[in-house]
Design a protein around this motif. Structure first.
Motif, short mmCIF file in Angstrom:
data_model
loop_
_atom_site.label_atom_id
_atom_site.label_comp_id
_atom_site.label_asym_id
_atom_site.label_seq_id
_atom_site.Cartn_x
_atom_site.Cartn_y
_atom_site.Cartn_z
N ASP A 1 10.39 7.56 1.67
CA ASP A 1 11.61 8.08 2.27
C ASP A 1 11.43 8.38 3.76
OD1 ASP A 1 10.08 10.36 2.15
OD2 ASP A 1 11.41 11.47 0.82
N LEU A 2 10.39 7.76 4.35
CA LEU A 2 10.15 7.91 5.79
C LEU A 2 9.52 6.64 6.33
CD1 LEU A 2 9.87 9.67 8.42
CD2 LEU A 2 7.56 10.23 7.60
N SER B 1 16.80 9.46 3.31
CA SER B 1 15.55 9.01 3.89
C SER B 1 15.69 8.94 5.40
CB SER B 1 15.15 7.65 3.32
OG SER B 1 16.17 6.70 3.57
N ILE B 2 14.56 8.86 6.08
CA ILE B 2 14.54 8.84 7.54
C ILE B 2 13.92 7.54 8.02
CG2 ILE B 2 13.59 9.92 9.62
CD1 ILE B 2 13.56 12.59 8.10
N LEU B 3 14.66 6.85 8.86
CA LEU B 3 14.16 5.65 9.54
C LEU B 3 14.24 5.93 11.03
CD1 LEU B 3 13.31 2.71 9.90
CD2 LEU B 3 15.67 2.03 9.44
N THR C 1 0.83 -1.21 0.00
CA THR C 1 0.00 0.00 0.00
C THR C 1 0.86 1.26 0.00
OG1 THR C 1 -1.70 -1.19 1.25
CG2 THR C 1 -1.85 1.22 1.22
N ALA C 2 2.01 1.20 0.68
CA ALA C 2 2.86 2.38 0.83
C ALA C 2 3.57 2.75 -0.47
CB ALA C 2 3.88 2.15 1.93
N ARG C 3 4.10 1.78 -1.18
CA ARG C 3 4.96 2.07 -2.34
C ARG C 3 4.25 2.84 -3.45
NH1 ARG C 3 7.44 -3.81 -1.79
NH2 ARG C 3 9.30 -3.36 -0.53
N PRO D 1 14.73 -1.38 0.81
CA PRO D 1 15.09 -1.03 -0.58
C PRO D 1 14.53 0.31 -1.03
CG PRO D 1 14.48 -3.34 -0.43
CD PRO D 1 14.12 -2.72 0.89
N SER D 2 13.29 0.61 -0.62
CA SER D 2 12.69 1.90 -0.96
C SER D 2 13.40 3.04 -0.26
CB SER D 2 11.20 1.91 -0.58
OG SER D 2 10.50 0.92 -1.29
N LEU D 3 13.73 2.85 1.02
CA LEU D 3 14.43 3.89 1.77
C LEU D 3 15.81 4.16 1.16
CD1 LEU D 3 13.49 2.66 5.36
CD2 LEU D 3 12.65 4.74 4.26
#
Length: 270
Positions: free
Chosen positions: A83-84, A136-138, A75-77, A125-127
Protein backbone atom coordinates in the motif's frame (compact mmCIF):
# COMPACT_ATOMS: atom_id res chain seq x y z
CA UNK A 1 -3.78 10.12 4.64
CA UNK A 2 -2.49 7.81 7.35
CA UNK A 3 1.22 7.27 6.71
CA UNK A 4 1.55 4.69 9.50
CA UNK A 5 1.99 0.92 9.16
CA UNK A 6 2.69 1.05 5.43
CA UNK A 7 4.08 -1.90 3.48
CA UNK A 8 5.79 -1.12 0.24
CA UNK A 9 8.70 -0.13 -1.94
CA UNK A 10 11.03 2.87 -1.94
CA UNK A 11 13.45 3.23 -4.84
CA UNK A 12 16.69 5.15 -4.60
CA UNK A 13 16.63 4.40 -0.87
CA UNK A 14 20.39 4.30 -0.33
CA UNK A 15 20.92 8.03 0.06
CA UNK A 16 19.33 11.46 0.14
CA UNK A 17 15.59 11.95 -0.02
CA UNK A 18 14.94 8.22 -0.49
CA UNK A 19 16.85 7.31 2.66
CA UNK A 20 15.19 10.05 4.71
CA UNK A 21 11.73 9.02 3.52
CA UNK A 22 12.48 5.39 4.39
CA UNK A 23 13.54 6.33 7.92
CA UNK A 24 10.44 8.48 8.41
CA UNK A 25 8.14 5.69 7.22
CA UNK A 26 10.14 3.42 9.54
CA UNK A 27 9.27 5.70 12.45
CA UNK A 28 5.66 5.09 11.48
CA UNK A 29 6.12 1.29 11.65
CA UNK A 30 6.73 0.87 7.94
CA UNK A 31 7.59 -2.50 6.41
CA UNK A 32 9.81 -1.50 3.51
CA UNK A 33 11.61 -3.00 0.54
CA UNK A 34 14.55 -0.68 -0.10
CA UNK A 35 15.64 -0.63 -3.73
CA UNK A 36 18.84 0.82 -5.15
CA UNK A 37 21.97 -0.05 -7.10
CA UNK A 38 24.46 -0.39 -4.22
CA UNK A 39 24.14 -2.87 -1.35
CA UNK A 40 26.20 -1.05 1.29
CA UNK A 41 24.22 2.23 1.46
CA UNK A 42 20.96 0.28 1.28
CA UNK A 43 22.04 -1.82 4.27
CA UNK A 44 22.88 1.40 6.14
CA UNK A 45 19.40 2.72 5.39
CA UNK A 46 17.85 -0.58 6.48
CA UNK A 47 19.67 -0.37 9.81
CA UNK A 48 18.35 3.17 10.27
CA UNK A 49 14.80 2.06 9.45
CA UNK A 50 15.01 -0.76 11.98
CA UNK A 51 16.46 1.56 14.61
CA UNK A 52 13.51 3.88 14.01
CA UNK A 53 11.05 1.05 14.68
CA UNK A 54 10.31 -0.22 11.19
CA UNK A 55 11.15 -3.30 9.15
CA UNK A 56 13.35 -3.28 6.07
CA UNK A 57 14.68 -5.59 3.39
CA UNK A 58 17.31 -4.65 0.83
CA UNK A 59 17.01 -5.22 -2.91
CA UNK A 60 20.17 -4.16 -4.72
CA UNK A 61 19.75 -3.92 -8.49
CA UNK A 62 19.54 -1.48 -11.37
CA UNK A 63 15.80 -1.12 -11.97
CA UNK A 64 16.41 -0.06 -15.57
CA UNK A 65 17.77 -3.52 -16.42
CA UNK A 66 15.45 -6.05 -18.11
CA UNK A 67 13.53 -8.26 -15.69
CA UNK A 68 14.38 -6.29 -12.56
CA UNK A 69 10.90 -4.70 -12.23
CA UNK A 70 9.36 -8.19 -12.11
CA UNK A 71 11.90 -9.25 -9.48
CA UNK A 72 11.15 -6.21 -7.35
CA UNK A 73 7.40 -6.78 -7.44
CA UNK A 74 7.90 -10.49 -6.81
CA UNK A 75 9.90 -9.67 -3.69
CA UNK A 76 7.54 -6.94 -2.48
CA UNK A 77 4.21 -8.76 -2.65
CA UNK A 78 4.97 -11.62 -0.20
CA UNK A 79 5.83 -9.02 2.47
CA UNK A 80 2.13 -8.15 2.74
CA UNK A 81 -0.44 -6.07 0.86
CA UNK A 82 1.55 -3.35 -0.90
CA UNK A 83 0.00 0.00 0.00
CA UNK A 84 3.03 2.25 -0.53
CA UNK A 85 5.21 2.95 -3.55
CA UNK A 86 7.75 5.78 -3.59
CA UNK A 87 9.33 6.34 -6.99
CA UNK A 88 12.37 8.29 -5.88
CA UNK A 89 15.35 6.91 -7.84
CA UNK A 90 16.75 9.37 -10.33
CA UNK A 91 19.88 10.71 -11.95
CA UNK A 92 21.00 13.93 -13.59
CA UNK A 93 23.50 15.26 -16.11
CA UNK A 94 23.68 18.96 -16.92
CA UNK A 95 25.16 20.19 -20.19
CA UNK A 96 24.34 21.75 -23.54
CA UNK A 97 21.92 19.38 -25.25
CA UNK A 98 24.21 18.82 -28.23
CA UNK A 99 27.06 17.90 -25.89
CA UNK A 100 25.15 15.34 -23.84
CA UNK A 101 26.36 11.82 -24.60
CA UNK A 102 23.58 9.58 -25.87
CA UNK A 103 24.15 7.14 -23.02
CA UNK A 104 23.55 9.91 -20.47
CA UNK A 105 20.35 10.97 -22.26
CA UNK A 106 19.07 7.40 -22.20
CA UNK A 107 20.19 6.87 -18.59
CA UNK A 108 18.06 9.81 -17.45
CA UNK A 109 15.04 8.75 -19.50
CA UNK A 110 15.28 5.12 -18.38
CA UNK A 111 15.70 5.78 -14.65
CA UNK A 112 13.71 8.99 -14.17
CA UNK A 113 10.76 8.15 -16.39
CA UNK A 114 10.55 4.66 -17.88
CA UNK A 115 11.41 2.67 -14.73
CA UNK A 116 8.91 4.41 -12.40
CA UNK A 117 6.16 4.06 -14.99
CA UNK A 118 6.83 0.35 -15.35
CA UNK A 119 7.15 -0.20 -11.59
CA UNK A 120 3.89 1.65 -10.99
CA UNK A 121 2.22 -0.42 -13.71
CA UNK A 122 3.43 -3.63 -12.06
CA UNK A 123 2.35 -2.70 -8.52
CA UNK A 124 -0.87 -0.85 -9.34
CA UNK A 125 -3.12 -3.91 -8.84
CA UNK A 126 -1.67 -4.30 -5.34
CA UNK A 127 -2.07 -0.59 -4.60
CA UNK A 128 -5.69 -0.73 -5.76
CA UNK A 129 -6.28 -3.78 -3.60
CA UNK A 130 -5.33 -2.01 -0.38
CA UNK A 131 -7.90 -1.35 2.32
CA UNK A 132 -10.59 0.98 1.04
CA UNK A 133 -10.64 2.78 4.40
CA UNK A 134 -6.91 3.55 4.48
CA UNK A 135 -6.18 3.63 0.79
CA UNK A 136 -2.67 3.39 -0.62
CA UNK A 137 0.04 5.93 -1.31
CA UNK A 138 1.83 6.37 -4.62
CA UNK A 139 4.45 9.10 -4.34
CA UNK A 140 6.77 10.27 -7.10
CA UNK A 141 9.74 12.54 -6.48
CA UNK A 142 9.84 14.93 -9.43
CA UNK A 143 11.79 18.21 -9.32
CA UNK A 144 11.27 21.95 -9.20
CA UNK A 145 12.80 21.93 -12.69
CA UNK A 146 9.56 20.29 -13.84
CA UNK A 147 7.80 23.51 -12.85
CA UNK A 148 10.35 25.87 -14.40
CA UNK A 149 12.61 24.43 -17.06
CA UNK A 150 16.20 25.60 -16.66
CA UNK A 151 18.99 25.80 -19.24
CA UNK A 152 21.49 22.93 -19.40
CA UNK A 153 18.88 20.61 -17.84
CA UNK A 154 16.81 19.94 -20.96
CA UNK A 155 16.62 16.14 -20.73
CA UNK A 156 16.37 16.10 -16.94
CA UNK A 157 13.52 18.63 -17.17
CA UNK A 158 11.78 16.49 -19.78
CA UNK A 159 11.94 13.38 -17.59
CA UNK A 160 10.83 15.14 -14.41
CA UNK A 161 8.00 16.93 -16.22
CA UNK A 162 7.02 13.61 -17.71
CA UNK A 163 6.77 11.83 -14.37
CA UNK A 164 4.79 14.76 -12.95
CA UNK A 165 2.23 14.64 -15.76
CA UNK A 166 2.16 10.85 -15.53
CA UNK A 167 1.07 11.31 -11.91
CA UNK A 168 -1.61 13.85 -12.79
CA UNK A 169 -3.08 11.63 -15.49
CA UNK A 170 -2.93 8.52 -13.31
CA UNK A 171 -4.54 10.36 -10.39
CA UNK A 172 -7.57 11.02 -12.55
CA UNK A 173 -7.52 7.51 -13.97
CA UNK A 174 -7.60 5.81 -10.55
CA UNK A 175 -10.06 8.21 -8.96
CA UNK A 176 -12.29 6.31 -6.55
CA UNK A 177 -9.98 3.29 -6.22
CA UNK A 178 -8.36 4.41 -2.97
CA UNK A 179 -4.96 5.11 -4.54
CA UNK A 180 -3.65 8.49 -3.41
CA UNK A 181 -1.30 9.72 -6.16
CA UNK A 182 1.06 12.49 -5.06
CA UNK A 183 4.04 14.21 -6.66
CA UNK A 184 6.76 16.10 -4.81
CA UNK A 185 8.67 18.93 -6.46
CA UNK A 186 11.88 19.50 -4.48
CA UNK A 187 14.14 22.35 -5.42
CA UNK A 188 17.88 22.02 -4.87
CA UNK A 189 18.33 19.79 -1.83
CA UNK A 190 21.52 19.06 0.09
CA UNK A 191 22.01 15.49 -1.13
CA UNK A 192 24.81 13.47 -2.73
CA UNK A 193 23.15 14.11 -6.08
CA UNK A 194 24.03 17.80 -5.80
CA UNK A 195 27.65 17.49 -4.70
CA UNK A 196 29.03 17.75 -8.26
CA UNK A 197 27.30 21.10 -8.86
CA UNK A 198 28.66 24.41 -7.55
CA UNK A 199 25.50 26.41 -8.35
CA UNK A 200 24.25 28.22 -5.27
CA UNK A 201 21.66 30.69 -4.04
CA UNK A 202 22.83 33.43 -6.43
CA UNK A 203 21.87 31.22 -9.38
CA UNK A 204 18.61 30.00 -7.87
CA UNK A 205 20.03 26.79 -6.45
CA UNK A 206 19.87 27.51 -2.74
CA UNK A 207 19.91 24.08 -1.10
CA UNK A 208 17.52 23.01 1.61
CA UNK A 209 18.33 20.37 4.23
CA UNK A 210 17.05 16.90 3.39
CA UNK A 211 15.32 16.58 6.75
CA UNK A 212 13.27 19.73 6.16
CA UNK A 213 12.24 18.65 2.68
CA UNK A 214 11.16 15.18 3.81
CA UNK A 215 9.30 16.54 6.82
CA UNK A 216 7.26 18.76 4.49
CA UNK A 217 6.57 15.82 2.17
CA UNK A 218 5.27 13.63 5.02
CA UNK A 219 3.19 16.47 6.46
CA UNK A 220 1.69 17.15 3.03
CA UNK A 221 0.90 13.48 2.49
CA UNK A 222 -0.81 13.36 5.88
CA UNK A 223 -2.84 16.42 4.88
CA UNK A 224 -3.94 14.65 1.70
CA UNK A 225 -2.08 16.91 -0.73
CA UNK A 226 -1.47 15.72 -4.27
CA UNK A 227 1.22 18.21 -5.36
CA UNK A 228 3.96 19.03 -2.86
CA UNK A 229 6.35 21.89 -3.59
CA UNK A 230 9.35 22.04 -1.26
CA UNK A 231 11.42 24.58 -3.21
CA UNK A 232 13.27 27.39 -1.48
CA UNK A 233 11.91 30.95 -1.60
CA UNK A 234 14.13 32.12 -4.47
CA UNK A 235 13.05 29.24 -6.71
CA UNK A 236 9.39 29.69 -5.79
CA UNK A 237 9.53 33.32 -6.90
CA UNK A 238 10.87 32.19 -10.25
CA UNK A 239 8.15 29.53 -10.50
CA UNK A 240 5.45 32.11 -9.80
CA UNK A 241 6.90 34.45 -12.42
CA UNK A 242 7.07 31.60 -14.90
CA UNK A 243 3.33 31.04 -14.55
CA UNK A 244 2.46 34.63 -15.44
CA UNK A 245 5.33 35.80 -17.64
CA UNK A 246 7.67 33.03 -18.84
CA UNK A 247 9.58 35.40 -21.11
CA UNK A 248 10.46 37.44 -18.04
CA UNK A 249 12.17 34.33 -16.67
CA UNK A 250 14.13 34.11 -19.93
CA UNK A 251 15.26 37.70 -19.44
CA UNK A 252 16.10 37.04 -15.80
CA UNK A 253 18.28 34.05 -16.64
CA UNK A 254 20.01 35.46 -19.72
CA UNK A 255 22.68 37.52 -17.88
CA UNK A 256 23.47 34.51 -15.69
CA UNK A 257 23.82 31.90 -18.45
CA UNK A 258 27.61 31.87 -18.54
CA UNK A 259 27.90 31.66 -14.75
CA UNK A 260 25.24 28.96 -14.59
CA UNK A 261 26.92 26.96 -17.33
CA UNK A 262 30.20 27.00 -15.41
CA UNK A 263 28.56 26.12 -12.10
CA UNK A 264 26.64 23.10 -13.40
CA UNK A 265 29.14 21.88 -16.00
CA UNK A 266 30.25 19.05 -13.71
CA UNK A 267 26.79 18.18 -12.40
CA UNK A 268 26.45 14.50 -13.08
CA UNK A 269 25.16 11.67 -10.87
CA UNK A 270 24.99 8.93 -13.51
Amino acid sequence: MDVGNRTGVITGAGTGIGRALAVDFGRHNGNLLLVGRRTEPLEETADMVRAAGGQAEVFAADITEPGVIDRVTGTARPRGPVDLLVNNAGNVRADHLEDLPEQDVLAMINLNLTAPILLTRALLPSLKGASAERGSILLAISSGIALTGLPFYTVYAATKSGIAHFGKALRREVHGTGVHVATAFPGATDTDMMTSSSAGEDLGFGRRPVADVVTEILESLTAGDHEINTAATTRRKMQDLNKTDPLAVDALLAPKLAALETAVSTHRSI
